[in-house]
Design a protein around this motif. Structure first.
Motif, mmCIF file in Angstrom:
data_model
loop_
_atom_site.group_PDB
_atom_site.id
_atom_site.type_symbol
_atom_site.label_atom_id
_atom_site.label_comp_id
_atom_site.label_asym_id
_atom_site.label_seq_id
_atom_site.Cartn_x
_atom_site.Cartn_y
_atom_site.Cartn_z
ATOM 1 N N SER A 20 0.792 -1.224 0.000
ATOM 2 C CA SER A 20 0.000 0.000 0.000
ATOM 3 C C SER A 20 0.827 1.278 0.000
ATOM 4 N N SER A 21 2.118 1.224 0.340
ATOM 5 C CA SER A 21 2.913 2.438 0.425
ATOM 6 C C SER A 21 4.350 2.153 -0.018
ATOM 7 N N PRO A 22 5.101 3.214 -0.419
ATOM 8 C CA PRO A 22 6.501 3.019 -0.796
ATOM 9 C C PRO A 22 7.376 2.515 0.338
ATOM 10 N N ARG A 23 6.945 2.724 1.595
ATOM 11 C CA ARG A 23 7.738 2.222 2.713
ATOM 12 C C ARG A 23 7.759 0.705 2.741
ATOM 13 N N GLU A 24 6.709 0.066 2.242
ATOM 14 C CA GLU A 24 6.641 -1.385 2.259
ATOM 15 C C GLU A 24 7.409 -2.003 1.086
ATOM 16 N N PHE A 25 7.342 -1.334 -0.070
ATOM 17 C CA PHE A 25 8.037 -1.884 -1.243
ATOM 18 C C PHE A 25 8.322 -0.744 -2.223
ATOM 19 N N ARG A 26 9.548 -0.726 -2.745
ATOM 20 C CA ARG A 26 9.912 0.242 -3.764
ATOM 21 C C ARG A 26 11.004 -0.353 -4.647
ATOM 22 N N LEU A 27 10.952 0.007 -5.915
ATOM 23 C CA LEU A 27 11.959 -0.432 -6.865
ATOM 24 C C LEU A 27 13.254 0.350 -6.670
ATOM 25 N N PRO A 28 14.346 -0.139 -7.229
ATOM 26 C CA PRO A 28 15.611 0.625 -7.134
ATOM 27 C C PRO A 28 15.454 2.025 -7.711
ATOM 28 N N ASP A 29 16.088 2.981 -7.066
ATOM 29 C CA ASP A 29 15.954 4.381 -7.445
ATOM 30 C C ASP A 29 16.671 4.638 -8.774
ATOM 31 N N ILE A 30 15.965 5.283 -9.706
ATOM 32 C CA ILE A 30 16.580 5.608 -10.989
ATOM 33 C C ILE A 30 17.611 6.718 -10.847
ATOM 34 N N ARG A 31 17.559 7.455 -9.740
ATOM 35 C CA ARG A 31 18.572 8.491 -9.492
ATOM 36 C C ARG A 31 19.867 7.816 -9.048
ATOM 37 N N SER A 32 20.559 7.237 -10.008
ATOM 38 C CA SER A 32 21.767 6.478 -9.730
ATOM 39 C C SER A 32 22.585 6.372 -11.002
ATOM 40 N N MET A 33 23.766 5.774 -10.889
ATOM 41 C CA MET A 33 24.618 5.612 -12.053
ATOM 42 C C MET A 33 23.984 4.689 -13.088
ATOM 43 N N TRP A 34 23.392 3.581 -12.630
ATOM 44 C CA TRP A 34 22.792 2.662 -13.599
ATOM 45 C C TRP A 34 21.625 3.314 -14.323
ATOM 46 N N ALA A 54 21.360 6.548 -15.039
ATOM 47 C CA ALA A 54 21.932 7.470 -16.012
ATOM 48 C C ALA A 54 22.471 6.712 -17.227
ATOM 49 N N ILE A 55 23.119 5.581 -17.003
ATOM 50 C CA ILE A 55 23.667 4.794 -18.114
ATOM 51 C C ILE A 55 22.547 4.322 -19.040
ATOM 52 N N LEU A 56 21.454 3.839 -18.466
ATOM 53 C CA LEU A 56 20.336 3.376 -19.300
ATOM 54 C C LEU A 56 19.711 4.531 -20.077
ATOM 55 N N VAL A 57 19.530 5.662 -19.422
ATOM 56 C CA VAL A 57 18.932 6.815 -20.098
ATOM 57 C C VAL A 57 19.805 7.258 -21.267
ATOM 58 N N PHE A 58 21.083 7.430 -21.037
ATOM 59 C CA PHE A 58 21.978 7.871 -22.107
ATOM 60 C C PHE A 58 22.072 6.819 -23.209
ATOM 61 N N GLY A 59 22.144 5.553 -22.836
ATOM 62 C CA GLY A 59 22.284 4.507 -23.843
ATOM 63 C C GLY A 59 21.086 4.415 -24.767
#
Length: 555
Positions: free
Chosen positions: A139-153, A155-160
């Motif tokens: 029901s909330s991000p505190r219980e489950f959240r995906l890896p944060d896109i604000r990271s090196m990986w 940025a690499i995916l966005v640029f690629g």
């Protein structure tokens, strides 16, 4: 009986040729001035007290982040671009004709816009993670959240996924020109289609891949918005903060010198790859490679593989921007700030495009009139700005322009008794200078290609009839190269619209463009306010992609 010939027409024609050569040299000097200014300021040392802190604690981490970003982006772009190029060249399946040009669409999305879009979509409170949590029963991000896109990986995916078309374009052109007999001989010897790719096609395409990678890495170095949005402190972002936040211009110039060394290495890589490209295939009168026809599930798999980069690199961000823009218009309409930013963008881009086209034509025409080593060298020097990141170029322009503004202001105070302020910086002329220095290579390259299609006999006929070099340009070359000029102007205009680093640093005070408005709103976290700006940039950015797909057809 003696016949006397007047030397006046000949002298007039030679004078015209010398004038065009002089314009080429002046243009090259103006393009080289920012680099000289950076070297002078950087080697002179930092006047700020924080440079030692930057050199010890900031620079190593920024260099390491930049290296990781370049490596990851290069690998992702190479894998997607080369794989897509081979898929479109070696196989024929349903939907292949659409994917041939659709794979170019990510070029219309600047990296900072894609980062802005996915940062909102994939945030913990965004729609994607919301649907995942609802599916899993959380029901909330505190219980489950995906890896944060604000990271090196992230940025690499966005640029690629944004920059892979550079590799796709160059590599597919190489695949299509490879001799069919090389593939046929390999198949006759029992090599599978996959074996032909790894053992024949890929080694022959290495120069084209290297050229595409060098373009990808240069674009990655030029970025400042996407890296800051995604929380990656690159050298470009460090230069920006050293200058703007720490007010240490000399320290920023020293960082810029380090970046120029990286750019120089990339240029050397690209030159070597281009020089060896002529040896890629030696078959005379080679037939193009015949694609293998796929049917059934194989055709579906091939279409799905070709569609995936388009969905991630263009369809997803564009759909998000469209939905957000419609909701914003329905809720609050179109703001006056957006209207002013659009007008400023069109005005600055139009002026910059006009200047770039004039200078590009002057450089190209001088090289045609007088193809000497010096004039050709001046043309190459004038095109160096395209390889220099916008942030670095802005610093190089600011140093001499600010000195000129201060001298002019002091002169007016002494002679007329009143100051005029920062005339060049405040009027936007410095930003137009940056556009001209950065995008002159696009204009000169396109116009040179157009002029090369005009037979030199036309020049000889015009000059024999007593026409000057300028008259030949106005009456012969301009009408015949109109298409090339239009295409070059469109490319330059769109690049001026999308340029973020130089615009951020050199725009006049209280003047916003679509790119800077988007950057400011995204930095404040008000993504819905920036959606319209981003959508306009993407829509206009599609124009050169459509032009490229229609004129080149990748063949």
């Amino acid at each position: 009986m003696s016949i006397a010939f007047s030397s006046a027409p000949l002298q007039r024609r030679l004078t015209g040729t010398s004038v065009w050569a002089a314009v080429a040299f002046v243009t090259a000097a103006l393009a080289l001035l920012p680099l000289i200014a950076i070297a002078y300021a950087g080697l002179g040392g930092s006047t700020g007290l924080l440079w030692s802190h930057v050199a010890v604690h900031v620079m190593p981490q920024a260099a390491w982040n930049t290296a990781l970003l370049l490596l990851g982006t290069g690998l992702i772009a190479t894998a997607i671009g080369t794989g897509s190029a081979w898929l479109m060249s070696a196989y024929s399946f349903r939907g292949r004709g659409v994917l041939e040009w659709a794979l170019l669409l990510p070029l219309s999305v600047p990296t900072y816009i894609m980062a802005y879009a996915y940062l909102d979509v994939l945030s913990p409170l965004g729609p994607i993670q919301g649907m995942v949590r609802a599916f899993l029963g959380y029901s909330s991000p505190r219980e489950f959240r995906l890896p944060d896109i604000r990271s090196m990986w992230g940025a690499i995916l966005v640029f690629g996924f944004v920059l892979y078309p550079y590799v796709y374009l160059t590599t597919r052109a190489m695949f299509l020109t490879q001799a069919a007999n090389l593939v046929e001989v390999s198949r006759t010897l029992g090599v599978s289609r996959a074996g032909v790719f790894w053992r024949v096609a890929l080694p022959l395409a290495r120069p084209a891949i290297a050229i595409g990678i060098s373009l990808v890495l240069m674009e990655t170095l030029n970025d400042v918005g996407a890296a800051q949005f995604l929380g990656v402190r690159t050298m470009t972002a460090t230069i920006y903060t050293t200058w703007i936040v720490r007010t240490d211009l000399a320290g920023a110039a020293q960082l810029a010198l380090a970046m120029l060394a990286i750019v120089l290495a990339l240029i050397v890589l690209e030159r070597r790859a281009r020089r060896s490209r002529r040896f890629a295939a030696s078959a005379q009168r080679a037939r193009p490679m015949a694609p293998e026809v796929l049917r059934g599930w194989k055709s579906l798999v091939a279409f799905g593989l070709g569609t995936l980069p388009v969905l991630i690199g263009f369809v997803g961000p564009a759909a998000y921007l469209l939905v957000e823009a419609v909701e914003r218009i329905e809720f609050a309409g179109v703001s006056t700030a957006l209207v002013r930013a659009t007008a400023n963008t069109v005005l600055l881009s139009a002026v910059g495009t006009g200047v770039v086209l004039v200078l590009g034509f002057a450089v190209s025409y001088a090289a045609r009139l007088q193809p000497s080593r010096w004039v050709n060298g001046a043309a190459r020097v004038a095109a160096l700005g395209y390889a220099v990141p916008g942030t670095v170029l802005a610093i190089g322009i600011l140093i001499p322009v600010a000195a000129f503004d201060r001298s002019l202001d002091a002169l007016f105070k002494a002679w007329l008794g009143f100051p005029i302020g920062l005339l060049v910086l405040g009027s936007g002329a410095a930003l137009v200078y940056a556009y001209a220095a950065r995008f002159l290579a696009i204009s000169a390259g396109g116009i040179e290609a157009g002029l090369s299609r005009i037979p030199i006999s036309f020049d000889h006929a015009s000059r024999t009839l007593g026409e000057t070099a300028t008259g030949t340009l106005l009456r012969v070359h301009l009408p015949l190269s109109r298409t090339a000029i239009t295409a070059a102007g469109l490319l330059v205009f769109v690049d001026c619209m999308k340029e973020l680093p130089a615009t951020l640093l050199l725009r006049p005070l209280n003047v916003e463009t679509l790119a800077t408005l988007l950057y400011g709103e995204a930095a404040r976290g008000t993504y819905e306010e920036a959606s319209l700006s981003a959508l306009i940039i993407v829509a206009v950015g599609m124009l050169p992609v459509i032009l490229l797909a229609r004129t080149g057809r990748l063949r």
